[in-house]
Write a protein that holds these residues in place. Structure first.
Motif, PDB file in Angstrom:
ATOM      1  N   MET A 146       5.678  29.787  31.691  1.00 14.22           N
ATOM      2  CA  MET A 146       6.257  29.320  32.948  1.00 14.22           C
ATOM      3  C   MET A 146       5.691  27.956  33.336  1.00 14.22           C
ATOM      4  N   GLU A 147       4.387  27.795  33.180  1.00 20.22           N
ATOM      5  CA  GLU A 147       3.758  26.516  33.516  1.00 20.22           C
ATOM      6  C   GLU A 147       4.339  25.396  32.662  1.00 20.22           C
ATOM      7  N   ARG A 148       4.561  25.668  31.377  1.00 19.15           N
ATOM      8  CA  ARG A 148       5.098  24.647  30.484  1.00 19.15           C
ATOM      9  C   ARG A 148       6.544  24.299  30.839  1.00 19.15           C
ATOM     10  N   ARG A 149       7.346  25.316  31.124  1.00 14.80           N
ATOM     11  CA  ARG A 149       8.744  25.067  31.467  1.00 14.80           C
ATOM     12  C   ARG A 149       8.887  24.346  32.805  1.00 14.80           C
ATOM     13  N   ALA A 150       7.938  24.582  33.699  1.00 11.38           N
ATOM     14  CA  ALA A 150       8.061  24.066  35.063  1.00 11.38           C
ATOM     15  C   ALA A 150       8.067  22.550  35.119  1.00 11.38           C
ATOM     16  N   GLY A 151       7.351  21.907  34.209  1.00 12.77           N
ATOM     17  CA  GLY A 151       7.308  20.452  34.230  1.00 12.77           C
ATOM     18  C   GLY A 151       5.923  19.927  33.936  1.00 12.77           C
ATOM     19  N   GLY A 152       5.558  18.878  34.637  1.00 15.32           N
ATOM     20  CA  GLY A 152       4.288  18.220  34.375  1.00 15.32           C
ATOM     21  C   GLY A 152       3.088  19.048  34.791  1.00 15.32           C
ATOM     22  N   LEU A 153       1.930  18.574  34.385  1.00 17.48           N
ATOM     23  CA  LEU A 153       0.675  19.255  34.659  1.00 17.48           C
ATOM     24  C   LEU A 153       0.475  19.435  36.159  1.00 17.48           C
ATOM     25  N   GLY A 154       0.212  20.664  36.571  1.00 17.89           N
ATOM     26  CA  GLY A 154      -0.107  20.935  37.965  1.00 17.89           C
ATOM     27  C   GLY A 154       1.066  21.231  38.866  1.00 17.89           C
ATOM     28  N   ILE A 155       2.308  21.103  38.376  1.00 14.92           N
ATOM     29  CA  ILE A 155       3.464  21.372  39.231  1.00 14.92           C
ATOM     30  C   ILE A 155       3.549  22.857  39.566  1.00 14.92           C
ATOM     31  N   LEU A 156       3.378  23.700  38.557  1.00 18.99           N
ATOM     32  CA  LEU A 156       3.334  25.144  38.773  1.00 18.99           C
ATOM     33  C   LEU A 156       2.243  25.709  37.866  1.00 18.99           C
ATOM     34  N   PRO A 157       0.984  25.623  38.291  1.00 19.98           N
ATOM     35  CA  PRO A 157      -0.102  26.164  37.464  1.00 19.98           C
ATOM     36  C   PRO A 157       0.136  27.636  37.147  1.00 19.98           C
ATOM     37  N   HIS A 158      -0.339  28.075  35.989  1.00 18.65           N
ATOM     38  CA  HIS A 158      -0.089  29.468  35.606  1.00 18.65           C
ATOM     39  C   HIS A 158      -0.713  30.445  36.594  1.00 18.65           C
ATOM     40  N   SER A 159      -1.813  30.032  37.237  1.00 15.24           N
ATOM     41  CA  SER A 159      -2.435  30.909  38.236  1.00 15.24           C
ATOM     42  C   SER A 159      -1.531  31.060  39.460  1.00 15.24           C
ATOM     43  N   THR A 160      -0.858  29.977  39.841  1.00 20.27           N
ATOM     44  CA  THR A 160       0.068  30.039  40.975  1.00 20.27           C
ATOM     45  C   THR A 160       1.300  30.859  40.619  1.00 20.27           C
ATOM     46  N   ALA A 161       1.809  30.667  39.408  1.00 17.37           N
ATOM     47  CA  ALA A 161       2.958  31.461  38.957  1.00 17.37           C
ATOM     48  C   ALA A 161       2.629  32.946  39.016  1.00 17.37           C
ATOM     49  N   HIS A 162       1.415  33.296  38.593  1.00 13.68           N
ATOM     50  CA  HIS A 162       1.004  34.702  38.620  1.00 13.68           C
ATOM     51  C   HIS A 162       0.950  35.227  40.051  1.00 13.68           C
ATOM     52  N   ARG A 163       0.456  34.427  40.968  1.00 14.56           N
ATOM     53  CA  ARG A 163       0.370  34.861  42.362  1.00 14.56           C
ATOM     54  C   ARG A 163       1.759  35.027  42.974  1.00 14.56           C
ATOM     55  N   ILE A 164       2.714  34.217  42.525  1.00 16.13           N
ATOM     56  CA  ILE A 164       4.081  34.350  43.040  1.00 16.13           C
ATOM     57  C   ILE A 164       4.725  35.634  42.534  1.00 16.13           C
ATOM     58  N   VAL A 165       4.603  35.903  41.234  1.00 13.50           N
ATOM     59  CA  VAL A 165       5.284  37.080  40.671  1.00 13.50           C
ATOM     60  C   VAL A 165       4.573  38.380  41.021  1.00 13.50           C
ATOM     61  N   THR A 166       3.358  38.283  41.575  1.00 11.53           N
ATOM     62  CA  THR A 166       2.668  39.481  42.067  1.00 11.53           C
ATOM     63  C   THR A 166       2.694  39.540  43.594  1.00 11.53           C
ATOM     64  N   ARG A 167       3.518  38.698  44.210  1.00 13.91           N
ATOM     65  CA  ARG A 167       3.758  38.689  45.659  1.00 13.91           C
ATOM     66  C   ARG A 167       2.513  38.368  46.479  1.00 13.91           C
ATOM     67  N   LYS A 168       1.653  37.541  45.937  1.00  9.84           N
ATOM     68  CA  LYS A 168       0.454  37.153  46.676  1.00  9.84           C
ATOM     69  C   LYS A 168       0.609  35.800  47.346  1.00  9.84           C
ATOM     70  N   THR A 169       1.634  35.062  46.967  1.00  9.93           N
ATOM     71  CA  THR A 169       1.928  33.789  47.611  1.00  9.93           C
ATOM     72  C   THR A 169       3.396  33.468  47.378  1.00  9.93           C
TER      73      THR A 169
END
Length: 242
Positions: A146-169
């Motif tokens: 997901m981080e790679r598909r999202a775009g450049g470095l830092g746009i959607l860090p894998h840690s943020t993606a995980h928090r989104i799909v686990t409903r934490k943010t």
């Protein structure tokens, strides 16, 4: 690819997962069309073994990984198959694979409440629910993918993606929300209802949304942005998109 004997008759496809059985049938049809053995397919599939390819076309509760499925599709591509035909076959396989992954995860994970349709999303809880559903429907890719598909470095860090799909943010900025749609492979032509839903929840006026989208999409795509079908290396358009 060299043609060969069809080999022994295969065992019937296991139909424990309907979608995975459909995927297996599609893969078997590709192989049978060329009358190739699994050994011959393996020779063309970037180091995959005959056993791995056979399991991919067996059905059952175990869904093969997308790299295995995409390698199977490329390895069974006849010389006469055009780039457009290969892209179409890859898209069909991807749709079947995503359905199989979704069905598998629904059977093995705890049940979730049915998310609302986009037009009825009003709250942050609703937004969280539809984003999780989108993630699941896209095949539940890994966070690094997901981080790679999202775009450049830092746009959607894998840690943020995980928090989104686990409903934490939630993605509270348009850039990050757009990156999440990229990561879930939502076609650009289908994004307007998603943008409208997000703006409604975060309180952005439609005029402001239109302006922000114009600025966002006027920017050149990030170097890391992937526009291929699920990161599939192949010929023609797919090769250029990887």
């Amino acid at each position: 690819m060299k043609r060969g004997r069809a080999g022994r008759p295969e065992k019937p496809i296991s139909r424990e997962l309907k979608s995975n059985a459909q995927l297996a049938a599609f893969l078997r049809k590709r192989r049978a069309a060329g009358d190739w053995t699994y050994e011959e397919v393996a020779e063309q599939s970037d180091g995959l073994s005959r056993q791995t390819l056979q399991r991919a076309a067996a059905g059952g509760m175990t869904v093969p990984s997308w790299p295995v499925v995409s390698a199977f599709i490329r390895a069974t591509s006849p010389l006469r198959e055009t780039d457009v035909e290969l892209e179409r076959a890859t898209k069909t396989a991807l749709d079947l694979w995503r359905k199989a992954r979704y069905e598998q995860r629904q059977k093995t994970m705890s049940r979730r409440p049915e998310p609302p349709v986009l037009a009825l999303v009003r709250s942050e809880a609703d937004l969280a629910a539809v984003l999780v559903e989108l993630y699941e429907r896209s095949g539940a890719p890994s966070m690094k993918t997901m981080e790679r598909r999202a775009g450049g470095l830092g746009i959607l860090p894998h840690s943020t993606a995980h928090r989104i799909v686990t409903r934490k943010t939630l993605p509270y900025t348009l850039v990050q929300f757009d990156a999440f749609l990229n990561a879930c492979d939502v076609p650009m032509k289908r994004r307007d209802p998603w943008y409208a839903m997000w703006a409604r929840v975060v309180g952005m006026h439609p005029i402001e949304l239109k302006s922000e989208l114009a600025k966002l999409h006027a920017s050149p795509p990030s170097e890391g942005r992937v526009r291929s079908i699920a990161d599939t290396p192949a010929r023609g358009f797919l090769a250029n998109a990887a």
